[in-house]
Structures are given as C-alpha cells and as structure tokens.
Design an enzyme around this catalytic site. Structure first.
Site, short mmCIF file in Angstrom:
data_model
loop_
_atom_site.label_atom_id
_atom_site.label_comp_id
_atom_site.label_asym_id
_atom_site.label_seq_id
_atom_site.Cartn_x
_atom_site.Cartn_y
_atom_site.Cartn_z
CE1 TYR A 290 4.14 -6.63 3.42
CE2 TYR A 290 3.31 -8.98 3.73
CZ TYR A 290 3.35 -7.66 3.00
OH TYR A 290 2.77 -7.52 1.84
CG ASP B 91 -1.94 -1.06 1.19
OD1 ASP B 91 -2.31 -1.41 0.06
OD2 ASP B 91 -2.58 -1.40 2.08
#
Length: 260
Positions: free
Chosen positions: A111, A52
């Site tokens: 992540y 994003d």
C-alpha cells in the site's frame, strides 16, 4: 471455464468500497455488471484486497471465470468500454490456470499512502491525498515506524469491527519518504505485509502523523503497541490518501512483472 487475471486501477471516491453491496456503488459490483454485458452471468469476481470506501488502487488484482475463451486484450477492451464512465480501468489482463487465485495466491500486498504538506488548499490533488497544513518531522516518523515492523499483536491498530480471527500480523515494511512534487512536499508511506487488519494502514499513518506533528513521540507509539488497546491508537486518517499499489505473487500473472 477459463480464468483471467485482471489488473484494476480505480479512484475510490464514488464507491463505498470494493465489496459488492446491493444498494450502494462498489468496484466489484461495477466490474461484475460489465462482465454481464459481454458474457452470460451471474458473475462473481475475487480480488487480492477488499479496499474500503474512498480508498484508491493503482494495481488491484482480481480474477474472473468465463465459459468463452477470450483473447485477453479483447476482454480488457470490452470491460473498459462497459465500465465507462466509472473511474475504473482494467490496465492488464491475462489467462491463468484454474488453481491461481487473486486473493489466496497473493504473497504480499503493498500500500501507498500520500500526505500533502502545504497550507494552500489542494486543487489538482484534492481527494487523492490527505492534506495537512503543518510541516512534519520525518525523522521522528521513521523512528516510530521502525518500531512497528515485524510480527506483533496489532490490536491497537485495528478497527473495533475487524473480523480477523487473530490480531497478530507480520509487517514487512513501513518506509516513510519525502517526495517533492509540483504540488508541494509530500510524505509517502510504503507499507507491505502478506495481509492487513481492518483499518491497520490508516491507523498507522494517523498515529505517525501525530508523531511528525510533535503531539506524540516514538516512545508513545511503542507504548501504544504494547498496550494492545484500540483506545491508545492515534486518529485514523482519511481514506483518500490510500492506494493499493501492488500485489506480489510467487507466479506473477502479468508478463511485465515476471522479471521483477
């Protein structure tokens, strides 16, 4: 056609995300334009994760198809030249077979999220961490994180605009670690799964930060998960502490990873 795997590092701050958009800067768009400088187009690249706006990457993985048989080193050098001055770097490149796919061949995505705990404003790390001024209770955060591991309906922890067909995902790991850095005490979240829902990692971290701050408890997190209600989620944390750190494949494309 010849297929090449690319390992991509970037600072996500100037971009509205990975995925190409006509009127806004994106990482995919920048790399495809760079490819257009060295080979006839149009070009469409695929990536392991569509990060994003504002999210960074240490080791995003993408692939491209080119008619010419390139030496991988020369291809990475040419792309890096044409990507300047954007904060994007091709850190590894290798030829792969036509069946290998950066997205669909991926077995796990990993992540990293960084929280910097200090009162003084961040300078060198500004835009690279989420800064909170108070100390956080890491023990409580770990207890809450453990409740999220495994297969669950994660409706509470996904964006209301998430387009995934099912909210059920399997979370492989959610470790919470304290790290001393030259800039102060950081809390690192190591989050791993085959795939994630939209805003899932940032929803986890925002919720766990509230546990660390004492505003909620591990039991509150368990109840929020069971409710399957987005309104029960804690605040979604900002994107700039989040990094796509590693992508795991059954057949690792890059030489240095084949023995891991």
């Amino acid at each position: 056609m010849h297929r090449y795997a690319l390992k991509v590092e970037y600072n996500g701050a100037p971009f509205v995300g990975w995925q190409r958009q006509k009127e806004h800067p994106t990482i995919q768009g920048a790399i495809e334009r760079a490819l257009g400088k060295i080979a006839p187009g149009p070009h469409t690249i695929a990536a392991a994760g569509r990060t994003d706006a504002g999210v960074h990457a240490i080791a995003q993985v993408a692939h491209c198809d080119l008619e010419r048989d390139w030496d991988p080193f020369r291809l990475s050098e040419a792309l890096n030249y044409h990507l300047k001055p954007a904060p994007i770097a091709i850190t590894a490149c290798t030829a792969v077979d036509a069946e290998w796919h950066a997205r669909f061949s991926a077995r796990q995505r990993q992540y990293l999220f960084r929280i910097l705990c200090r009162r003084a404003p961040a300078t060198h790390q500004k835009g690279l961490v989420w800064q909170v001024k108070q100390k956080l209770d890491v023990t409580a955060m770990r207890e809450a994180a453990a409740l999220l591991i495994g297969q669950h309906d994660f409706t509470t922890f996904r964006s209301t605009i998430c387009q995934a067909e099912s909210p059920v995902k399997t979370l492989d790991r959610l470790d919470v670690n304290e790290v001393d850095t030259p800039y102060g005490r950081e809390i690192h979240f190591d989050v791993r799964a085959r795939s994630f829902l939209h805003n899932q990692v940032r929803s986890f971290v925002g919720t766990l930060e509230r546990v660390g701050a004492g505003s909620s408890t591990p039991q509150d997190v368990a109840r929020a998960l069971a409710l399957r209600d987005r309104a029960a989620c804690g605040p979604v944390c900002p994107p700039h502490g989040l990094y796509l750190a590693h992508v795991v494949y059954d057949r690792p494309p890059f030489e240095a990873e084949r023995s891991i």
